[in-house]
Design a protein around this motif. Structure first.
Motif, PDB file in Angstrom:
ATOM      1  N   ILE A  17       0.862  -1.184   0.000  1.00  0.00           N
ATOM      2  CA  ILE A  17       0.000   0.000   0.000  1.00  0.00           C
ATOM      3  C   ILE A  17       0.897   1.233   0.000  1.00  0.00           C
ATOM      4  CG2 ILE A  17      -1.877   1.247   1.138  1.00  0.00           C
ATOM      5  CD1 ILE A  17      -2.690  -1.299   2.544  1.00  0.00           C
ATOM      6  N   PRO A  18       1.102   1.858  -1.149  1.00  0.00           N
ATOM      7  CA  PRO A  18       1.877   3.105  -1.173  1.00  0.00           C
ATOM      8  C   PRO A  18       1.115   4.223  -0.468  1.00  0.00           C
ATOM      9  CG  PRO A  18       1.666   2.141  -3.378  1.00  0.00           C
ATOM     10  CD  PRO A  18       0.698   1.441  -2.496  1.00  0.00           C
ATOM     11  N   ALA A  19       1.848   5.044   0.271  1.00  0.00           N
ATOM     12  CA  ALA A  19       1.287   6.262   0.867  1.00  0.00           C
ATOM     13  C   ALA A  19       1.416   7.366  -0.174  1.00  0.00           C
ATOM     14  CB  ALA A  19       2.038   6.619   2.143  1.00  0.00           C
ATOM     15  N   SER A  20       0.296   7.757  -0.745  1.00  0.00           N
ATOM     16  CA  SER A  20       0.312   8.610  -1.932  1.00  0.00           C
ATOM     17  C   SER A  20       0.848  10.013  -1.667  1.00  0.00           C
ATOM     18  CB  SER A  20      -1.100   8.735  -2.507  1.00  0.00           C
ATOM     19  OG  SER A  20      -1.120   9.628  -3.594  1.00  0.00           O
ATOM     20  N   PRO A  21       1.800  10.473  -2.500  1.00  0.00           N
ATOM     21  CA  PRO A  21       2.178  11.893  -2.476  1.00  0.00           C
ATOM     22  C   PRO A  21       1.080  12.745  -3.111  1.00  0.00           C
ATOM     23  CG  PRO A  21       3.896  10.515  -3.458  1.00  0.00           C
ATOM     24  CD  PRO A  21       2.651   9.689  -3.390  1.00  0.00           C
ATOM     25  N   LEU A  22       1.250  14.049  -3.001  1.00  0.00           N
ATOM     26  CA  LEU A  22       0.343  15.026  -3.589  1.00  0.00           C
ATOM     27  C   LEU A  22       1.017  15.646  -4.803  1.00  0.00           C
ATOM     28  CD1 LEU A  22      -2.291  16.790  -3.315  1.00  0.00           C
ATOM     29  CD2 LEU A  22      -0.886  18.388  -1.990  1.00  0.00           C
ATOM     30  N   ALA A  23       0.348  15.611  -5.942  1.00  0.00           N
ATOM     31  CA  ALA A  23       0.911  16.186  -7.171  1.00  0.00           C
ATOM     32  C   ALA A  23       0.558  17.668  -7.266  1.00  0.00           C
ATOM     33  CB  ALA A  23       0.363  15.440  -8.393  1.00  0.00           C
ATOM     34  N   LEU A  24       1.590  18.503  -7.336  1.00  0.00           N
ATOM     35  CA  LEU A  24       1.407  19.952  -7.451  1.00  0.00           C
ATOM     36  C   LEU A  24       2.149  20.460  -8.686  1.00  0.00           C
ATOM     37  CD1 LEU A  24       2.071  21.054  -3.740  1.00  0.00           C
ATOM     38  CD2 LEU A  24      -0.158  20.708  -4.832  1.00  0.00           C
ATOM     39  N   ASP A  25       1.669  21.589  -9.223  1.00  0.00           N
ATOM     40  CA  ASP A  25       2.403  22.233 -10.308  1.00  0.00           C
ATOM     41  C   ASP A  25       3.363  23.271  -9.728  1.00  0.00           C
ATOM     42  OD1 ASP A  25       0.959  24.563  -9.742  1.00  0.00           O
ATOM     43  OD2 ASP A  25      -0.423  24.304 -11.429  1.00  0.00           O
ATOM     44  N   ARG A  26       4.066  23.993 -10.607  1.00  0.00           N
ATOM     45  CA  ARG A  26       5.093  24.920 -10.132  1.00  0.00           C
ATOM     46  C   ARG A  26       4.512  26.093  -9.344  1.00  0.00           C
ATOM     47  NH1 ARG A  26       8.853  25.741 -13.183  1.00  0.00           N
ATOM     48  NH2 ARG A  26       8.507  24.016 -14.623  1.00  0.00           N
ATOM     49  N   GLU A  27       3.202  26.312  -9.465  1.00  0.00           N
ATOM     50  CA  GLU A  27       2.534  27.351  -8.668  1.00  0.00           C
ATOM     51  C   GLU A  27       1.986  26.787  -7.363  1.00  0.00           C
ATOM     52  OE1 GLU A  27       2.719  30.442  -9.619  1.00  0.00           O
ATOM     53  OE2 GLU A  27       3.742  29.847 -11.478  1.00  0.00           O
ATOM     54  N   ARG A  28       2.332  25.541  -7.074  1.00  0.00           N
ATOM     55  CA  ARG A  28       1.871  24.811  -5.888  1.00  0.00           C
ATOM     56  C   ARG A  28       0.353  24.630  -5.898  1.00  0.00           C
ATOM     57  NH1 ARG A  28       6.645  24.629  -2.958  1.00  0.00           N
ATOM     58  NH2 ARG A  28       7.974  26.427  -3.358  1.00  0.00           N
ATOM     59  N   ALA A  47       0.464  -2.805  -6.784  1.00  0.00           N
ATOM     60  CA  ALA A  47       0.033  -2.459  -5.428  1.00  0.00           C
ATOM     61  C   ALA A  47      -1.376  -2.999  -5.176  1.00  0.00           C
ATOM     62  CB  ALA A  47       0.059  -0.948  -5.227  1.00  0.00           C
ATOM     63  N   GLY A  48      -1.605  -3.466  -3.966  1.00  0.00           N
ATOM     64  CA  GLY A  48      -2.926  -3.986  -3.621  1.00  0.00           C
ATOM     65  C   GLY A  48      -3.842  -2.938  -3.048  1.00  0.00           C
ATOM     66  N   GLY A  49      -3.284  -1.785  -2.706  1.00  0.00           N
ATOM     67  CA  GLY A  49      -4.082  -0.696  -2.147  1.00  0.00           C
ATOM     68  C   GLY A  49      -3.335   0.610  -2.297  1.00  0.00           C
ATOM     69  N   ILE A  50      -4.013   1.706  -1.983  1.00  0.00           N
ATOM     70  CA  ILE A  50      -3.402   3.037  -2.001  1.00  0.00           C
ATOM     71  C   ILE A  50      -3.956   3.810  -0.815  1.00  0.00           C
ATOM     72  CG2 ILE A  50      -3.120   5.209  -3.265  1.00  0.00           C
ATOM     73  CD1 ILE A  50      -3.467   3.664  -5.870  1.00  0.00           C
ATOM     74  N   ALA A  51      -3.078   4.537  -0.135  1.00  0.00           N
ATOM     75  CA  ALA A  51      -3.485   5.387   0.987  1.00  0.00           C
ATOM     76  C   ALA A  51      -3.413   6.844   0.561  1.00  0.00           C
ATOM     77  CB  ALA A  51      -2.595   5.147   2.201  1.00  0.00           C
ATOM     78  N   VAL A  52      -4.483   7.578   0.797  1.00  0.00           N
ATOM     79  CA  VAL A  52      -4.616   8.976   0.371  1.00  0.00           C
ATOM     80  C   VAL A  52      -4.907   9.840   1.595  1.00  0.00           C
ATOM     81  CG1 VAL A  52      -5.934  10.574  -1.088  1.00  0.00           C
ATOM     82  CG2 VAL A  52      -5.502   8.239  -1.872  1.00  0.00           C
ATOM     83  N   GLY A  53      -4.349  11.040   1.616  1.00  0.00           N
ATOM     84  CA  GLY A  53      -4.615  11.935   2.741  1.00  0.00           C
ATOM     85  C   GLY A  53      -3.807  11.604   3.976  1.00  0.00           C
ATOM     86  N   VAL A  54      -2.671  10.933   3.777  1.00  0.00           N
ATOM     87  CA  VAL A  54      -1.803  10.524   4.882  1.00  0.00           C
ATOM     88  C   VAL A  54      -0.601  11.468   4.945  1.00  0.00           C
ATOM     89  CG1 VAL A  54      -2.581   8.146   4.833  1.00  0.00           C
ATOM     90  CG2 VAL A  54      -0.700   8.831   3.339  1.00  0.00           C
ATOM     91  N   HIS A  55       0.384  11.158   5.782  1.00  0.00           N
ATOM     92  CA  HIS A  55       1.526  12.054   5.978  1.00  0.00           C
ATOM     93  C   HIS A  55       2.217  12.390   4.659  1.00  0.00           C
ATOM     94  CE1 HIS A  55       5.953  12.629   6.881  1.00  0.00           C
ATOM     95  NE2 HIS A  55       5.403  13.644   7.513  1.00  0.00           N
ATOM     96  N   THR A  56       2.423  11.390   3.805  1.00  0.00           N
ATOM     97  CA  THR A  56       3.107  11.624   2.540  1.00  0.00           C
ATOM     98  C   THR A  56       2.299  12.527   1.612  1.00  0.00           C
ATOM     99  OG1 THR A  56       3.980   9.380   2.804  1.00  0.00           O
ATOM    100  CG2 THR A  56       4.382  10.433   0.698  1.00  0.00           C
ATOM    101  N   ALA A  95      -7.997   5.958   3.685  1.00  0.00           N
ATOM    102  CA  ALA A  95      -7.976   7.420   3.800  1.00  0.00           C
ATOM    103  C   ALA A  95      -7.348   7.821   5.124  1.00  0.00           C
ATOM    104  CB  ALA A  95      -9.394   7.988   3.710  1.00  0.00           C
ATOM    105  N   GLY A  96      -6.426   8.767   5.076  1.00  0.00           N
ATOM    106  CA  GLY A  96      -5.873   9.311   6.317  1.00  0.00           C
ATOM    107  C   GLY A  96      -6.922  10.113   7.063  1.00  0.00           C
ATOM    108  N   ILE A  97      -6.985   9.902   8.382  1.00  0.00           N
ATOM    109  CA  ILE A  97      -7.947  10.615   9.235  1.00  0.00           C
ATOM    110  C   ILE A  97      -7.181  11.246  10.388  1.00  0.00           C
ATOM    111  CG2 ILE A  97      -9.911  10.336  10.796  1.00  0.00           C
ATOM    112  CD1 ILE A  97     -10.926   8.150   8.947  1.00  0.00           C
ATOM    113  N   ILE A 295       9.340  14.145   2.494  1.00  0.00           N
ATOM    114  CA  ILE A 295       8.357  14.266   1.410  1.00  0.00           C
ATOM    115  C   ILE A 295       9.006  14.792   0.130  1.00  0.00           C
ATOM    116  CG2 ILE A 295       6.215  15.406   0.689  1.00  0.00           C
ATOM    117  CD1 ILE A 295       5.260  15.173   3.592  1.00  0.00           C
ATOM    118  N   PRO A 296       9.838  15.847   0.182  1.00  0.00           N
ATOM    119  CA  PRO A 296      10.547  16.240  -1.045  1.00  0.00           C
ATOM    120  C   PRO A 296      11.422  15.126  -1.611  1.00  0.00           C
ATOM    121  CG  PRO A 296      10.685  17.985   0.594  1.00  0.00           C
ATOM    122  CD  PRO A 296      10.087  16.797   1.287  1.00  0.00           C
ATOM    123  N   GLY A 297      11.971  14.272  -0.754  1.00  0.00           N
ATOM    124  CA  GLY A 297      12.773  13.152  -1.242  1.00  0.00           C
ATOM    125  C   GLY A 297      11.959  12.198  -2.098  1.00  0.00           C
TER     126      GLY A 297
END
Length: 354
Positions: A17-28, A47-56, A95-97, A295-297
């Motif tokens: 289960i990858p902890a999903s990053p947030l995709a942003l453009d250059r304007e954030r 992957a068997g699952g995806i986690a969204v809204g978590v620390h990553t 979902a991260g809570i 997270i930047p890493g």
């Protein structure tokens, strides 16, 4: 939505289960196209699952000025529903809570509304609470959505949760799994022993210890109980580390499962791989600077692969640390067998297409 028994079976088997990053453009600003591409990558990688809204994903998505928690869940439902149309079994949606009980209940309701199977319950907001208050909070959220317990390391905002907490936590009926991520052997044992003592075979144990991934997955945790031995295993991972090089993470988990089932000892090469994975994580998560650049890493690896446009975070001060890029160069060159650049390059344009 898939029945909880099906999700429980999948979780108990053990998945990536990858902890999903947030995709942003250059304007954030939020970049839905690249966000979809990331999720498509994880699905294609196995992957068997995806986690969204978590620390990553960055906790700041909940800031009213940012307002990205609901849009992310909404986009995830659309994308994950599409993925399920071509899958043999459903993608496990976590979902991260976060926050105190009122906020957490609201997030749990949203997660349920958008088809998420479980909520990864952060307890960082309870730094000054007693354990009975924390447990009452967990029970309240579990009344809304099945919960994925979460032992987050104090270095990034978690709180110390002793054996007694986890033994009581195991009494909550609607707990489906626990992410063990204190980056601490003693505290990891507290969780596993508590669940073993509780006899809850239906609670799946997942590593979040990015510094000890492979050994967590290979270890048979045995504890004496009523004159015999009770064994529990950490069967999968919900990891920020697995948000990159995901195809290789899936292969590695399968290898760990094969070795565990065989029961004939752990090959030396797999112990060596464990060291290599930890070395890679030290660079990825910026261990040298107290995880400041974690997270930047993750973003940097995905940027190099062409999945993200840049390493931007919602907080402009959250950037790669000095020397972190060079450390990533070093580990990627040293441990190429644990990277999946060719796989990503082959499919990236397809994932990025609308």
């Amino acid at each position: 939505m898939a029945e909880l028994s099906v999700i429980g079976h999948i979780l108990s088997r053990g998945i990536v289960i990858p902890a999903s990053p947030l995709a942003l453009d250059r304007e954030r600003r939020f970049d839905p196209r690249r966000q979809r591409a990331l999720w498509r990558y994880y699905v294609a990688a196995g992957a068997g699952g995806i986690a969204v809204g978590v620390h990553t994903t960055q906790f700041a998505i909940r800031d009213p000025k940012v307002g990205l928690y609901r849009p992310l869940l909404e986009l995830a439902k659309e994308e994950f529903d599409c993925a399920d149309n071509s899958r043999v079994e459903p993608l496990v949606r976590v979902a991260g809570i976060c926050g105190l009980t009122e906020q957490a209940m609201g997030e749990a309701l949203l997660a349920r509304q958008y088809g998420f199977h479980a909520g990864l319950l952060s307890l960082s907001a309870f730094k000054n609470a007693n354990l009975s208050e924390v447990l009452a909070h967990c029970r309240a959220v579990a009344s809304v959505i099945p919960i994925f317990g979460f032992y987050l390391q104090p270095a990034v905002g978690g709180i110390v949760l002793p054996y007694e907490f986890w033994r009581s936590f195991a009494e909550i009926e609607n707990v489906v799994a626990i992410k063990i991520a204190p980056f601490n052997r003693y505290q990891t044992l507290d969780v596993v022993r508590a669940i073993a003592d509780a006899g809850r075979q239906d609670i799946a144990l997942y590593t979040g210890n990015d510094d000890n991934i492979v050994l967590d997955l290979l270890t048979a945790y045995r504890f004496p109980k009523n004159g015999s031995w009770v064994e529990r295993r950490i069967v999968g991972g919900l990891l920020g580390h697995w948000a990159v090089w995901t195809q290789k993470a899936v292969e590695l988990l399968h290898r760990c499962h094969e070795v565990s089932r065989a029961g004939s000892g752990i090959p030396q090469e797999l112990l060596t791989t464990a060291v290599h994975v930890t070395d890679m994580n030290a660079a990825l998560f910026d261990a040298a600077h107290g995880f400041r650049g974690c997270i930047p890493g993750v973003h940097e690896v995905l940027r190099r692969q062409g999945l993200l446009e840049g390493t931007w975070c919602l907080d402009p001060h959250e950037q790669l640390s000095e020397g972190q890029s060079e450390e990533l160069d070093r580990v990627i060159a040293a441990y190429g067998y644990l990277t999946d650049d060719e796989f990503v390059a082959e499919h990236r344009d397809q994932w990025l297409s609308d």
